[in-house]
Design a protein around this motif. Sequence first.
Motif, PDB file in Angstrom:
ATOM      1  N   LEU A 420      39.332  54.502 -72.692  1.00 41.93           N
ATOM      2  CA  LEU A 420      39.534  55.266 -71.459  1.00 41.93           C
ATOM      3  C   LEU A 420      40.994  55.257 -71.034  1.00 41.93           C
ATOM      4  N   GLY A 421      41.689  54.146 -71.263  1.00 43.42           N
ATOM      5  CA  GLY A 421      43.086  54.065 -70.852  1.00 43.42           C
ATOM      6  C   GLY A 421      43.976  55.065 -71.545  1.00 43.42           C
ATOM      7  N   SER A 435      36.783  49.797 -70.203  1.00 44.06           N
ATOM      8  CA  SER A 435      37.574  50.358 -71.305  1.00 44.06           C
ATOM      9  C   SER A 435      36.814  51.488 -71.994  1.00 44.06           C
ATOM     10  N   GLY A 436      35.505  51.475 -71.851  1.00 43.98           N
ATOM     11  CA  GLY A 436      34.674  52.541 -72.415  1.00 43.98           C
ATOM     12  C   GLY A 436      33.980  53.303 -71.305  1.00 43.98           C
ATOM     13  N   ARG A 454      31.759  50.231 -70.222  1.00 43.72           N
ATOM     14  CA  ARG A 454      31.749  49.089 -71.123  1.00 43.72           C
ATOM     15  C   ARG A 454      33.069  48.338 -70.988  1.00 43.72           C
ATOM     16  N   PRO A 455      33.037  47.006 -71.055  1.00 45.19           N
ATOM     17  CA  PRO A 455      34.265  46.230 -70.876  1.00 45.19           C
ATOM     18  C   PRO A 455      35.140  46.258 -72.117  1.00 45.19           C
ATOM     19  N   GLU A 456      36.348  45.772 -71.952  1.00 41.75           N
ATOM     20  CA  GLU A 456      37.290  45.656 -73.054  1.00 41.75           C
ATOM     21  C   GLU A 456      36.818  44.603 -74.050  1.00 41.75           C
ATOM     22  N   VAL A 457      36.956  44.917 -75.330  1.00 35.09           N
ATOM     23  CA  VAL A 457      36.681  43.959 -76.401  1.00 35.09           C
ATOM     24  C   VAL A 457      37.962  43.854 -77.224  1.00 35.09           C
ATOM     25  N   ARG A 498      40.201  48.677 -75.559  1.00 34.67           N
ATOM     26  CA  ARG A 498      39.093  49.406 -76.180  1.00 34.67           C
ATOM     27  C   ARG A 498      37.786  48.644 -75.971  1.00 34.67           C
ATOM     28  N   SER A 499      36.713  49.417 -75.883  1.00 32.89           N
ATOM     29  CA  SER A 499      35.374  48.831 -75.816  1.00 32.89           C
ATOM     30  C   SER A 499      34.685  49.018 -77.158  1.00 32.89           C
ATOM     31  N   LEU A 500      33.496  48.474 -77.273  1.00 35.84           N
ATOM     32  CA  LEU A 500      32.670  48.804 -78.434  1.00 35.84           C
ATOM     33  C   LEU A 500      32.355  50.291 -78.385  1.00 35.84           C
TER      34      LEU A 500
END
Length: 795
Positions: A420-421, A435-436, A454-457, A498-500
């Motif tokens: 998303l960023g 992040s997603g 979705r959170p950052e991974v 980034r997320s999954l």
Amino acid sequence: MTLESPPAEALTACDREPIHRLGTIQPHGFLIAFRIADGRIVEASANVPGGIERVLGRRFAEVFPSLDGLLPRDFGESARDGAQYLRTVTLETPEGLGAYDLAVHCPGDLGSGDPAAGDPAASDLAVLEFEAVPNALASEHSLDALYPRLSRFVEGLHEAASVAELCDLVAVDIRHITGFDRTLVYRFDRDWHGTVIAEDGNGALPSYLDLRFPATDIPAQARELYRRNRLRIIPDAGYRPVPILREAALADAEPFDLSQSILRSVSPVHVEYMRNMGTMASMSVSILVDGALWGLISCHNREARRVPLQARNACDFLTRIFALQLAAKERGAEAEQRLRLGAIQAQLLGYMAEEENFVDGLLQHPDDVLALAGASGAAVITSDSCRLIGATPQEPEVRAIYQWLSSGPGGADLVVTDFLGEAYPPARAFAARASGLLAISISQKYASYVLWFRPEVVRTVKWGGDPTKAAVPDPAGGPQRLHPRKSFETWKETLQGRSLPWSRAETDAVKDLRTSVLGIVLRRAEELASLSEELQRSNKELEAFSYSVSHDLRAPFRHIVGYSELLRSREGSRLSEKGRHYIDTIVEAAFSAGTLVDNLLRFSQMGRNALNPVTGDLNALVEEVRRSTLRDAGPDRTIHWTVGPLGRVHADPVMLRLVIENLLSNAIKYTRHRAEATIEIGRLEAPTTGLDPEGAPSGQAVFFVRDNGVGFDMAYVGKLFGVFQRLHRVEEFEGTGIGLANVRRIVERHGGRTWAEGAVDAGATFYFTLPTPTPVPNPNAGGRSRSPRNSREAR
């Protein structure tokens, strides 16, 4: 970490390199091309046995009489992906007898040009390729020798429980068949970067397992060749290309398409890449799933190595079976996920169908909403509201995403990103939570969305060397040219923000949810439209009925009152006390009934008469009505009036007067038992957008009439503005129960709304809204004021 890219023109040149039209072949075989129409050989490789002069310009049947019967009758069957193997043949050449694997294909653009144009690549050519067969390799790669291995492989495919086990199995078996030092299973991602997901080797070459290789290592035109021609081999990276020669008349024609060739020469960049990798021989087999390039099986050898056609065909056969099993496992896993998500979606639809507002069905089951997309947080957002579920950014940040969606990706039905960023830079500030993003629009008319987060991974990606390619100047002064990297040492990159990634099943599930939601909204809109039409028809019939009845009843009630009064004045002396009481009761009842009929007639006229709105001063109208209603208050009443600045409104003056008369009359009536009555009339400003908590439409001023009378129980507030609805006994307070119904009807016809607040024996406040010609400042800002000029007292 930022990767520095070579100049765009260098990358573009790499993607445009005509690797399928190099005009050369590898030297472990020879090639001839003849016209299908007359069989005349028009092109041949320079290493054809006996010399090029022996074949060029002659008919194929004259030069190779023993092979004429092997050729297919319909060359159209050869116009497929890859060359068609015919058989192994023995040719007598000036150098002696030689064994060759014979294959035929037609150029990729067969029939696309004009045969008379002199371009063999655009003519109806047939291409025969003769690949030399070393005697030492023929027996060990025969079908009899390969069959046990093939059989065990097929059995192992059924026993493999996962995609990883399948890949390990195919890597081991293909390396065994080919004898290469290392075999890799290489999978492409959606950006065409490749990752080694399985490997088998003998230790002669370094391991590349789990390493990632950039998309530029295999440019777009090379990937297309891999898709069209499943198997390619380079027995010796140190080979010297053999040119394809042609008749003098075709000297200026473009080389024909060798996409399906077995012997096709490769790009000098690729040969340099192999040497830098430390390999002298390679073979690759394409893994195609549903016709798309899923990945490659890539084999490497430190020394030059020949693999005969039978062994390569066995590898192709194994890979095709592997691809079928791979597709079945991936479809099975996806089907299980779709079934699970479908069950969740069905539950959510059931919940939404049970609620009057379908959004409540989502908000009351947050776990199912999150599970539908495998998300950690979600939001349901419109221009008026923002409801958050789970771990999400802060509400202002979610509203900013909403504004971006509404004006950027633009009301798109579906927005999917695991970075998303990159698409929305402000999101980098809350990457830990979002992040997603997966977003669906749930209205075809208004900007309304359901968002999943979705959170950052944070991941560390191991590249097979620095993924950037070096661009060096051309010594001749031309554009910069790409060179493959020289180092394949592991090069690590940390991916942040980034997320999954969202799976296809998840995106399809939320798309299906959107379709269902729109169906619910449409169905309810149609139901409401049907009900509205029916209500309008019923209202018109009721208005006509009430108008007719009330109009016809006015005269009889007036006659009853008139004749009763006449009877009392002329015959009253001869009547008993009880008789005169009866006459008084008749007059009072007939008068009340007449008043009720008059009010009913007025109510029915509200919907029949056209509005004639004008702009006027509301303070002047209130003052005029206040003075007239005071006449009915009685001389012994003490009423404290507070009238604030009301400004100007745009309304029908006759109907607006009825609103003010009803509200002020009620205030005077229901403060009757107070020693000192207090009545306040004022104005508030509604918010500029949406609805305030009391339900005021945006952009309209709110007016109120407040008293300290008997009040009412808020449990019955829904009845307050209904026709013939009374919250007090008629013995306590007179009235017909139509006054407030008239107020609501008039205000709603002007586009406003009405509501009330009160408490038993603690007074009541009645609110209504009206359009204003221009915005008016809030007169009550900073607290209420009671100036002598706007405060009046009457007795």
